[in-house]
Design a protein around this motif. Structure first.
Motif, PDB file in Angstrom:
ATOM      1  N   HIS A 168       1.200  -1.218  -0.011  1.00 31.53           N
ATOM      2  CA  HIS A 168       0.028  -0.567  -0.146  1.00 31.53           C
ATOM      3  C   HIS A 168       0.952   1.359  -0.565  1.00 31.53           C
ATOM      4  CE1 HIS A 168       1.229   0.097   4.464  1.00 31.53           C
ATOM      5  NE2 HIS A 168       1.138   1.150   4.643  1.00 31.53           N
ATOM      6  N   LEU A 169       2.062   0.648   0.039  1.00 25.28           N
ATOM      7  CA  LEU A 169       2.974   2.090  -0.178  1.00 25.28           C
ATOM      8  C   LEU A 169       3.186   3.009  -0.998  1.00 25.28           C
ATOM      9  CD1 LEU A 169       5.932   0.033   2.245  1.00 25.28           C
ATOM     10  CD2 LEU A 169       4.383   1.682   2.854  1.00 25.28           C
ATOM     11  N   ALA A 170       3.564   4.803  -0.877  1.00 24.46           N
ATOM     12  CA  ALA A 170       3.118   5.302  -2.008  1.00 24.46           C
ATOM     13  C   ALA A 170       4.309   5.580  -2.599  1.00 24.46           C
ATOM     14  CB  ALA A 170       2.778   7.029  -2.027  1.00 24.46           C
ATOM     15  N   GLU A 171       5.443   5.299  -1.920  1.00 18.19           N
ATOM     16  CA  GLU A 171       6.877   4.892  -2.526  1.00 18.19           C
ATOM     17  C   GLU A 171       7.198   3.490  -3.403  1.00 18.19           C
ATOM     18  OE1 GLU A 171       9.935   6.822  -1.323  1.00 18.19           O
ATOM     19  OE2 GLU A 171      11.158   5.065  -2.177  1.00 18.19           O
ATOM     20  N   ASP A 172       6.548   2.757  -2.742  1.00 13.79           N
ATOM     21  CA  ASP A 172       6.343   1.534  -4.251  1.00 13.79           C
ATOM     22  C   ASP A 172       6.232   1.209  -5.509  1.00 13.79           C
ATOM     23  OD1 ASP A 172       8.316  -0.041  -1.922  1.00 13.79           O
ATOM     24  OD2 ASP A 172       6.749  -1.074  -0.997  1.00 13.79           O
ATOM     25  N   LYS A 173       5.132   2.241  -5.554  1.00 14.33           N
ATOM     26  CA  LYS A 173       3.668   2.762  -6.346  1.00 14.33           C
ATOM     27  C   LYS A 173       4.730   3.885  -7.013  1.00 14.33           C
ATOM     28  CE  LYS A 173      -0.232   1.357  -4.128  1.00 14.33           C
ATOM     29  NZ  LYS A 173      -1.453   1.877  -3.024  1.00 14.33           N
ATOM     30  N   GLY A 174       5.125   5.013  -6.920  1.00 15.13           N
ATOM     31  CA  GLY A 174       6.299   5.599  -7.357  1.00 15.13           C
ATOM     32  C   GLY A 174       7.035   4.666  -8.050  1.00 15.13           C
ATOM     33  N   VAL A 175       7.785   4.208  -7.435  1.00 12.96           N
ATOM     34  CA  VAL A 175       9.522   2.909  -8.001  1.00 12.96           C
ATOM     35  C   VAL A 175       8.671   2.303  -9.372  1.00 12.96           C
ATOM     36  CG1 VAL A 175      10.497   2.081  -7.635  1.00 12.96           C
ATOM     37  CG2 VAL A 175      10.652   3.455  -5.864  1.00 12.96           C
ATOM     38  N   ASP A 176       6.876   1.565  -9.416  1.00 15.92           N
ATOM     39  CA  ASP A 176       6.702   1.419 -10.697  1.00 15.92           C
ATOM     40  C   ASP A 176       6.745   2.111 -12.042  1.00 15.92           C
ATOM     41  OD1 ASP A 176       5.753  -1.378 -10.607  1.00 15.92           O
ATOM     42  OD2 ASP A 176       3.576  -0.859 -10.368  1.00 15.92           O
ATOM     43  N   LEU A 177       5.885   3.334 -11.007  1.00 13.23           N
ATOM     44  CA  LEU A 177       6.130   4.467 -12.090  1.00 13.23           C
ATOM     45  C   LEU A 177       6.853   5.206 -13.245  1.00 13.23           C
ATOM     46  CD1 LEU A 177       3.454   6.584 -10.585  1.00 13.23           C
ATOM     47  CD2 LEU A 177       2.546   4.807 -13.188  1.00 13.23           C
ATOM     48  N   TYR A 178       8.188   5.091 -11.574  1.00 19.55           N
ATOM     49  CA  TYR A 178       9.634   5.307 -12.441  1.00 19.55           C
ATOM     50  C   TYR A 178      10.538   4.266 -13.115  1.00 19.55           C
ATOM     51  CZ  TYR A 178      14.086   7.208 -11.765  1.00 19.55           C
ATOM     52  OH  TYR A 178      15.383   7.181 -11.940  1.00 19.55           O
ATOM     53  N   VAL A 179      10.073   3.075 -12.678  1.00 16.26           N
ATOM     54  CA  VAL A 179      10.919   2.241 -13.575  1.00 16.26           C
ATOM     55  C   VAL A 179      10.017   2.172 -15.174  1.00 16.26           C
ATOM     56  CG1 VAL A 179      10.589  -0.512 -14.634  1.00 16.26           C
ATOM     57  CG2 VAL A 179      11.036   0.925 -11.576  1.00 16.26           C
ATOM     58  N   LEU A 180       8.862   2.194 -15.365  1.00 15.38           N
ATOM     59  CA  LEU A 180       7.682   2.573 -16.252  1.00 15.38           C
ATOM     60  C   LEU A 180       8.740   3.507 -17.515  1.00 15.38           C
ATOM     61  CD1 LEU A 180       6.425   1.382 -18.565  1.00 15.38           C
ATOM     62  CD2 LEU A 180       4.411   2.814 -17.525  1.00 15.38           C
ATOM     63  N   GLU A 181       8.263   4.819 -16.855  1.00 17.26           N
ATOM     64  CA  GLU A 181       9.054   5.984 -16.874  1.00 17.26           C
ATOM     65  C   GLU A 181      10.893   6.105 -17.525  1.00 17.26           C
ATOM     66  OE1 GLU A 181       8.660  10.500 -15.693  1.00 17.26           O
ATOM     67  OE2 GLU A 181      10.603   9.998 -14.960  1.00 17.26           O
ATOM     68  N   ASN A 208      -5.838   8.799  -4.864  1.00 17.59           N
ATOM     69  CA  ASN A 208      -4.311   8.205  -4.216  1.00 17.59           C
ATOM     70  C   ASN A 208      -2.771   8.924  -4.374  1.00 17.59           C
ATOM     71  OD1 ASN A 208      -5.903   8.280  -1.748  1.00 17.59           O
ATOM     72  ND2 ASN A 208      -4.874   6.054  -1.277  1.00 17.59           N
ATOM     73  N   SER A 209      -3.384   9.233  -6.085  1.00 24.42           N
ATOM     74  CA  SER A 209      -2.338   9.511  -6.712  1.00 24.42           C
ATOM     75  C   SER A 209      -0.978  10.610  -6.648  1.00 24.42           C
ATOM     76  CB  SER A 209      -2.766  10.062  -8.459  1.00 24.42           C
ATOM     77  OG  SER A 209      -3.950  11.007  -8.078  1.00 24.42           O
ATOM     78  N   VAL A 210      -1.920  11.502  -5.553  1.00 21.01           N
ATOM     79  CA  VAL A 210      -0.790  12.838  -4.785  1.00 21.01           C
ATOM     80  C   VAL A 210       0.389  12.716  -4.626  1.00 21.01           C
ATOM     81  CG1 VAL A 210      -0.719  15.037  -4.312  1.00 21.01           C
ATOM     82  CG2 VAL A 210      -2.600  14.216  -5.336  1.00 21.01           C
ATOM     83  N   LYS A 214       4.209  12.099  -5.649  1.00 18.16           N
ATOM     84  CA  LYS A 214       4.891  13.124  -5.352  1.00 18.16           C
ATOM     85  C   LYS A 214       7.040  12.367  -4.907  1.00 18.16           C
ATOM     86  CE  LYS A 214       4.774  14.945  -0.903  1.00 18.16           C
ATOM     87  NZ  LYS A 214       3.791  14.954   0.609  1.00 18.16           N
ATOM     88  N   LYS A 215       6.205  10.989  -4.186  1.00 18.00           N
ATOM     89  CA  LYS A 215       6.934  10.260  -4.525  1.00 18.00           C
ATOM     90  C   LYS A 215       7.943   9.560  -6.319  1.00 18.00           C
ATOM     91  CE  LYS A 215       6.861   8.326  -0.139  1.00 18.00           C
ATOM     92  NZ  LYS A 215       8.181   9.507   0.559  1.00 18.00           N
ATOM     93  N   LEU A 216       7.324   9.992  -7.176  1.00 18.90           N
ATOM     94  CA  LEU A 216       8.115   9.651  -8.318  1.00 18.90           C
ATOM     95  C   LEU A 216       8.881  10.603  -8.287  1.00 18.90           C
ATOM     96  CD1 LEU A 216       8.547   8.478 -11.522  1.00 18.90           C
ATOM     97  CD2 LEU A 216       6.089  10.110 -11.667  1.00 18.90           C
ATOM     98  N   GLU A 217       8.761  11.681  -8.417  1.00 22.34           N
ATOM     99  CA  GLU A 217       9.468  13.394  -8.037  1.00 22.34           C
ATOM    100  C   GLU A 217      10.522  12.734  -7.272  1.00 22.34           C
ATOM    101  OE1 GLU A 217       9.290  15.143 -10.714  1.00 22.34           O
ATOM    102  OE2 GLU A 217      11.877  16.058  -9.299  1.00 22.34           O
ATOM    103  N   GLU A 218      10.142  12.380  -5.769  1.00 26.13           N
ATOM    104  CA  GLU A 218      10.843  12.514  -5.003  1.00 26.13           C
ATOM    105  C   GLU A 218      12.562  10.919  -5.486  1.00 26.13           C
ATOM    106  OE1 GLU A 218       9.033  12.465  -1.116  1.00 26.13           O
ATOM    107  OE2 GLU A 218      10.020  11.075  -1.013  1.00 26.13           O
ATOM    108  N   VAL A 219      11.898   9.938  -5.755  1.00 32.75           N
ATOM    109  CA  VAL A 219      12.687   8.863  -6.959  1.00 32.75           C
ATOM    110  C   VAL A 219      13.200   9.842  -8.664  1.00 32.75           C
ATOM    111  CG1 VAL A 219      12.615   6.543  -7.398  1.00 32.75           C
ATOM    112  CG2 VAL A 219      11.405   6.806  -5.811  1.00 32.75           C
ATOM    113  N   ARG A 220      13.112  10.541  -8.637  1.00 30.39           N
ATOM    114  CA  ARG A 220      13.292  11.350 -10.345  1.00 30.39           C
ATOM    115  C   ARG A 220      14.927  11.442  -9.377  1.00 30.39           C
ATOM    116  NH1 ARG A 220       8.237  13.244 -12.379  1.00 30.39           N
ATOM    117  NH2 ARG A 220       7.579  12.079 -14.118  1.00 30.39           N
TER     118      ARG A 220
END
Ligand code: ATP
Ligand code: MG
Length: 230
Positions: A168-181, A208-210, A214-220
């Motif tokens: 359920h962690l936003a961090e894991d979901k953000g990383v998922d999007l980052y990998v795709l990006e 919950n995308s906000v 935000k996590k995606l930006e941090e990972v970037r």
């Protein structure tokens, strides 16, 4: 080189990756895809056996969880734990998003952009549904997303869940999007405007995308720092 299990003697190999072979075959009267995870010889056999089993179980569990949530994924017909094979529905008349995008050549015309944006929107929507159900894919690339014809309807299917997890962690979901990006933009140059549409549809369809974005930006930013430090 590992030999083909006798159970697959009538199946035709259609693809060989680093960790899995993909066959086309029959399951009773149905056309199916058989994914065989083969062992890596450089790992300790006991560890290898465990890892292979875990990835097959992870893939099957995620596919079942997705089906239950109404996310388009192939139906699982059978899991052969002796030969490390998953028998699943063949998504007929499909091609990968990678193959689809590669049919268009930049500079894209306005018509190309419209088609590509529309597909990107569908990809964003299915990812929103995936993450709303706390499923993190773990290996999102344009080869792991299928488009089923007729192409003016573009039904999107997700496949290849061997690295997936429930989180359920936003961090894991953000990383998922980052990998795709990363995969998207490196495989398909000059598609930033198309990928934006993936994120726009994701935001629109996931309350919950906000937090995730935000996590995606941090990972970037972490990624950029790593590149600068070397
Ligand atoms: N159910 C399916 N229906 C149609 N085509 C499929 C299906 N499953 C896999 N394919 C095709 O086979 C290719 C490889 O499948 P998949 O991504 O599952 O394996 P892989 O990438 O080799 O595995 P891994 O990355 O886990 O080692 C896909 O890109 C797609 O073209
Ligand atoms: Mg794959």
């Amino acid at each position: 080189m590992a030999t083909k299990p006798s159970e697959l003697s009538d199946a035709d190999m259609i693809q060989q990756g680093a960790e899995a072979k993909i066959y086309q075959g029959q399951f009773y009267d149905k056309q199916c895809i058989i994914k065989e995870r083969f062992k890596k010889t450089y790992r300790h056999p006991v560890l290898e056996e465990r890892l292979t089993h875990r990835r097959i179980a992870q893939e099957v569990k995620a596919l079942l969880r997705c089906r239950k949530a109404g996310i388009a994924v192939p139906a699982v017909y059978f899991m052969d734990t002796c030969n490390n094979c998953i028998y699943m529905e063949k998504v007929e008349h499909s091609l990968t998003v990678r193959e689809f995008i590669q049919q268009f050549q930049p500079p894209y015309t306005e018509e190309d952009n419209q088609i590509l944006r529309s597909v990107a929107g569908k990809v964003g929507s299915i990812l929103a549904k995936l993450h709303s159900n706390d499923i993190v894919h773990g290996d999102l690339t344009t080869s792991n997303i299928l488009l089923k014809s007729p192409y003016d309807i573009w039904e999107v299917y997700l496949i290849d869940f061997g690295l997936s997890q429930v989180s359920h962690l936003a961090e894991d979901k953000g990383v998922d999007l980052y990998v795709l990006e990363k995969a998207f933009l490196s495989t398909h140059p000059r598609t930033e405007h198309i990928f934006e549409q993936v994120l726009a549809a994701y935001s629109k369809n996931y309350p919950n995308s906000v937090e995730v974005l935000k996590k995606l930006e941090e990972v970037r930013q972490r990624g950029r720092k790593r590149v600068m430090v070397g």
